[in-house]
Design a protein around this motif. Structure first.
Motif, PDB file in Angstrom:
ATOM      1  N   MET A 237       7.063 -13.679   4.346  1.00 15.37           N
ATOM      2  CA  MET A 237       6.751 -13.157   3.022  1.00 15.37           C
ATOM      3  C   MET A 237       5.334 -13.552   2.602  1.00 15.37           C
ATOM      4  O   MET A 237       4.600 -12.766   2.007  1.00 15.37           O
ATOM      5  N   VAL A 238       4.933 -14.789   2.948  1.00 16.77           N
ATOM      6  CA  VAL A 238       3.575 -15.242   2.645  1.00 16.77           C
ATOM      7  C   VAL A 238       2.559 -14.394   3.406  1.00 16.77           C
ATOM      8  O   VAL A 238       1.535 -13.959   2.854  1.00 16.77           O
ATOM      9  N   ASN A 239       2.839 -14.136   4.696  1.00 16.12           N
ATOM     10  CA  ASN A 239       1.936 -13.305   5.500  1.00 16.12           C
ATOM     11  C   ASN A 239       1.875 -11.884   4.964  1.00 16.12           C
ATOM     12  O   ASN A 239       0.801 -11.265   4.940  1.00 16.12           O
ATOM     13  N   LEU A 240       3.030 -11.376   4.534  1.00 17.99           N
ATOM     14  CA  LEU A 240       3.073 -10.028   3.975  1.00 17.99           C
ATOM     15  C   LEU A 240       2.207  -9.935   2.724  1.00 17.99           C
ATOM     16  O   LEU A 240       1.471  -8.965   2.532  1.00 17.99           O
ATOM     17  N   GLN A 241       2.290 -10.953   1.890  1.00 15.84           N
ATOM     18  CA  GLN A 241       1.502 -10.948   0.663  1.00 15.84           C
ATOM     19  C   GLN A 241       0.011 -10.952   0.979  1.00 15.84           C
ATOM     20  O   GLN A 241      -0.779 -10.249   0.330  1.00 15.84           O
ATOM     21  N   LYS A 242      -0.401 -11.718   1.989  1.00 16.05           N
ATOM     22  CA  LYS A 242      -1.809 -11.747   2.389  1.00 16.05           C
ATOM     23  C   LYS A 242      -2.250 -10.380   2.913  1.00 16.05           C
ATOM     24  O   LYS A 242      -3.333  -9.887   2.583  1.00 16.05           O
ATOM     25  N   ASN A 243      -1.385  -9.755   3.729  1.00 16.69           N
ATOM     26  CA  ASN A 243      -1.736  -8.444   4.288  1.00 16.69           C
ATOM     27  C   ASN A 243      -1.836  -7.381   3.201  1.00 16.69           C
ATOM     28  O   ASN A 243      -2.694  -6.491   3.258  1.00 16.69           O
ATOM     29  N   ILE A 244      -0.948  -7.485   2.210  1.00 10.59           N
ATOM     30  CA  ILE A 244      -0.983  -6.524   1.104  1.00 10.59           C
ATOM     31  C   ILE A 244      -2.308  -6.637   0.355  1.00 10.59           C
ATOM     32  O   ILE A 244      -2.922  -5.637  -0.021  1.00 10.59           O
ATOM     33  N   LYS A 245      -2.771  -7.858   0.139  1.00  6.57           N
ATOM     34  CA  LYS A 245      -4.043  -8.068  -0.548  1.00  6.57           C
ATOM     35  C   LYS A 245      -5.197  -7.448   0.243  1.00  6.57           C
ATOM     36  O   LYS A 245      -6.116  -6.856  -0.326  1.00  6.57           O
ATOM     37  N   LEU A 246      -5.155  -7.586   1.577  1.00 10.04           N
ATOM     38  CA  LEU A 246      -6.205  -7.014   2.416  1.00 10.04           C
ATOM     39  C   LEU A 246      -6.201  -5.488   2.334  1.00 10.04           C
ATOM     40  O   LEU A 246      -7.254  -4.846   2.231  1.00 10.04           O
ATOM     41  N   VAL A 247      -4.991  -4.910   2.374  1.00  9.00           N
ATOM     42  CA  VAL A 247      -4.879  -3.455   2.300  1.00  9.00           C
ATOM     43  C   VAL A 247      -5.326  -2.949   0.934  1.00  9.00           C
ATOM     44  O   VAL A 247      -6.010  -1.922   0.826  1.00  9.00           O
ATOM     45  N   GLU A 248      -4.958  -3.670  -0.130  1.00  9.28           N
ATOM     46  CA  GLU A 248      -5.345  -3.259  -1.483  1.00  9.28           C
ATOM     47  C   GLU A 248      -6.859  -3.195  -1.621  1.00  9.28           C
ATOM     48  O   GLU A 248      -7.403  -2.334  -2.321  1.00  9.28           O
ATOM     49  N   GLY A 249      -7.569  -4.114  -0.941  1.00  6.46           N
ATOM     50  CA  GLY A 249      -9.023  -4.147  -1.039  1.00  6.46           C
ATOM     51  C   GLY A 249      -9.670  -2.898  -0.467  1.00  6.46           C
ATOM     52  O   GLY A 249     -10.725  -2.462  -0.930  1.00  6.46           O
ATOM     53  N   ALA A 250      -9.034  -2.303   0.562  1.00  6.46           N
ATOM     54  CA  ALA A 250      -9.615  -1.122   1.209  1.00  6.46           C
ATOM     55  C   ALA A 250      -9.017   0.178   0.697  1.00  6.46           C
ATOM     56  O   ALA A 250      -9.581   1.257   0.915  1.00  6.46           O
ATOM     57  N   LEU A 251      -7.876   0.101   0.021  1.00  8.28           N
ATOM     58  CA  LEU A 251      -7.175   1.313  -0.390  1.00  8.28           C
ATOM     59  C   LEU A 251      -7.981   2.147  -1.383  1.00  8.28           C
ATOM     60  O   LEU A 251      -8.096   3.362  -1.234  1.00  8.28           O
ATOM     61  N   PRO A 253     -11.395   2.383  -2.087  1.00  2.95           N
ATOM     62  CA  PRO A 253     -12.516   3.135  -1.506  1.00  2.95           C
ATOM     63  C   PRO A 253     -12.060   4.226  -0.538  1.00  2.95           C
ATOM     64  O   PRO A 253     -12.621   5.331  -0.549  1.00  2.95           O
ATOM     65  N   ASP A 254     -11.032   3.929   0.286  1.00  2.00           N
ATOM     66  CA  ASP A 254     -10.542   4.940   1.232  1.00  2.00           C
ATOM     67  C   ASP A 254      -9.969   6.145   0.495  1.00  2.00           C
ATOM     68  O   ASP A 254     -10.195   7.298   0.880  1.00  2.00           O
ATOM     69  N   HIS A 255      -9.227   5.879  -0.560  1.00  3.57           N
ATOM     70  CA  HIS A 255      -8.625   6.973  -1.334  1.00  3.57           C
ATOM     71  C   HIS A 255      -9.701   7.807  -2.012  1.00  3.57           C
ATOM     72  O   HIS A 255      -9.611   9.043  -2.064  1.00  3.57           O
ATOM     73  N   LEU A 256     -10.729   7.150  -2.532  1.00 10.22           N
ATOM     74  CA  LEU A 256     -11.822   7.878  -3.175  1.00 10.22           C
ATOM     75  C   LEU A 256     -12.541   8.769  -2.172  1.00 10.22           C
ATOM     76  O   LEU A 256     -12.841   9.936  -2.459  1.00 10.22           O
ATOM     77  N   ARG A 257     -12.805   8.243  -0.972  1.00  7.67           N
ATOM     78  CA  ARG A 257     -13.470   9.061   0.064  1.00  7.67           C
ATOM     79  C   ARG A 257     -12.600  10.252   0.452  1.00  7.67           C
ATOM     80  O   ARG A 257     -13.104  11.359   0.688  1.00  7.67           O
ATOM     81  N   LEU A 258     -11.279  10.036   0.526  1.00  2.48           N
ATOM     82  CA  LEU A 258     -10.369  11.125   0.868  1.00  2.48           C
ATOM     83  C   LEU A 258     -10.402  12.222  -0.194  1.00  2.48           C
ATOM     84  O   LEU A 258     -10.440  13.414   0.122  1.00  2.48           O
ATOM     85  N   VAL A 259     -10.434  11.835  -1.456  1.00  2.00           N
ATOM     86  CA  VAL A 259     -10.466  12.815  -2.553  1.00  2.00           C
ATOM     87  C   VAL A 259     -11.771  13.614  -2.515  1.00  2.00           C
ATOM     88  O   VAL A 259     -11.764  14.845  -2.639  1.00  2.00           O
ATOM     89  N   VAL A 260     -12.885  12.914  -2.333  1.00  2.00           N
ATOM     90  CA  VAL A 260     -14.191  13.598  -2.301  1.00  2.00           C
ATOM     91  C   VAL A 260     -14.255  14.559  -1.125  1.00  2.00           C
ATOM     92  O   VAL A 260     -14.708  15.706  -1.250  1.00  2.00           O
ATOM     93  N   ALA A 261     -13.772  14.114   0.063  1.00  2.00           N
ATOM     94  CA  ALA A 261     -13.782  14.979   1.251  1.00  2.00           C
ATOM     95  C   ALA A 261     -12.886  16.194   1.034  1.00  2.00           C
ATOM     96  O   ALA A 261     -13.237  17.324   1.407  1.00  2.00           O
ATOM     97  N   GLY A 262     -11.730  15.973   0.409  1.00  2.00           N
ATOM     98  CA  GLY A 262     -10.824  17.088   0.150  1.00  2.00           C
ATOM     99  C   GLY A 262     -11.425  18.109  -0.792  1.00  2.00           C
ATOM    100  O   GLY A 262     -11.284  19.319  -0.605  1.00  2.00           O
ATOM    101  N   ARG A 263     -12.123  17.622  -1.816  1.00  2.00           N
ATOM    102  CA  ARG A 263     -12.775  18.539  -2.747  1.00  2.00           C
ATOM    103  C   ARG A 263     -13.901  19.328  -2.066  1.00  2.00           C
ATOM    104  O   ARG A 263     -14.125  20.495  -2.356  1.00  2.00           O
ATOM    105  N   PHE A 264     -14.585  18.668  -1.125  1.00  4.13           N
ATOM    106  CA  PHE A 264     -15.643  19.360  -0.382  1.00  4.13           C
ATOM    107  C   PHE A 264     -15.051  20.488   0.458  1.00  4.13           C
ATOM    108  O   PHE A 264     -15.585  21.605   0.487  1.00  4.13           O
TER     109      PHE A 264
END
Length: 311
Positions: A237-251, A253-264
């Protein structure tokens, strides 16, 4: 020289300006309620609410074409059925200017657990008895008391995180056993996993260190789980919490790039020459582009798309 531009036509309102008292006999339902509906819990709650506090949300009707004085019922079939059973002969309605028979209620956001708790508190503060609230909602008074004390023992930060989430009441029972910092961590885990179920919160509690519990001596290992397995669960559970924090940090910017690319891609497909070219020689690519645009339209709110464009 004065240039006169074409003024856009004003949008017609979706409803008539005032509510209208209509005879129930003049309202034509567009569907027949099944025999199971009057026996359902939801029907009982609506009936109890109307009996206790009256009709809060008026039914929506539209004028029947070619039938002077008749109306088509667009929304409120259960409410109208309840009123008929109560012997009412007329009802105040909201009159739509078209007869689009779609479900209005699918655009309503249901109350989250904490929002419902706050509404009950406000009602009690204004002098409404718990018994009357229970009668209006057609539930046991013990459930109203449980909802009224929902946030007892819950730290404000965790409550703020969960204020718009649909958490079962018993999930808060397990949160209360944790100290404030652990409650915040647990709330973040629930949000990240989009899982607010009682078993999931119970698993978080089982993986919590004794030092993070309000009463460390009351900690019990889950039934059928050895001490080693419980320790492994805590470590994972501790490892999961750390991994979630790492994913949240990249989510974000990645989502924003996906939206911009989709609009293009969407704007590319608005170019008729390009669309015809792809259709003639690259039909598979065109189909993929259209799928991207369709998924973007379905899953991304307008506000997020606009934010993506401005970034």
């Amino acid at each position: 020289m004065t240039l006169v531009g074409k003024m856009p036509s004003p949008k017609s309102p979706g409803f008539e300006a005032s509510l209208r008292l209509i005879p129930i006999a003049a309202i034509l339902p567009v569907k027949q309620l099944s025999t199971a509906v009057p026996k359902s819990q939801k029907y009982g709650q609506i009936a109890a609410s109307i009996r206790e506090v009256g009709l809060i949300e008026p039914p929506v009707v539209a004028r029947a074409a070619g039938q002077d004085g008749s109306f088509i019922l667009l929304d409120g079939h259960v409410r109208l059925h309840v009123l008929k059973e109560m012997g009412e002969t007329s009802v105040i309605c909201l009159v739509a200017t078209d007869d689009e028979s779609f479900t209005y209620n699918k655009r309503i956001s249901r109350l989250a657990t904490i929002q419902e708790h706050k509404m009950i508190l406000r009602a009690v503060e204004r002098g409404v008895s718990e018994a009357r609230i229970a009668a209006a909602l057609n539930v046991n008074i013990a459930l109203i008391r449980q909802k009224r004390t929902l946030l007892n023992g819950i730290c404000p930060e965790a409550a703020e995180l969960l204020k718009a989430r649909h958490c079962p009441i018993n999930s808060f029972r397990f949160l209360r056993k944790m100290k404030p910092l652990r409650q915040i961590q647990a709330a973040e885990l629930m949000i990240a996993a989009n899982n607010y179920t009682v078993p999931y919160v119970e698993a978080i509690l089982a993986a919590t260190d004794s030092a993070d519990l309000v009463d460390p001596t009351a900690k019990k290992a889950p039934a059928g789980v050895t001490r080693e397995q419980a320790e492994l669960m805590r470590s994972e559970m501790v490892n999961l919490q750390k991994n979630i924090k790492l994913v949240e940090g990249a989510l974000g910017p990645d989502h924003l790039r996906l939206v911009v690319a989709g609009r293009f891609v969407e704007r590319l497909l608005q170019n008729d020459r390009l669309a015809r070219y792809l259709d003639r020689g690259h039909g598979e690519i065109l189909r993929e582009f259209r799928q991207i645009v369709a998924q973007l339209t379905q899953h991304v709110p307008v506000a997020e798309v606009e934010n993506g464009e401005s970034a």
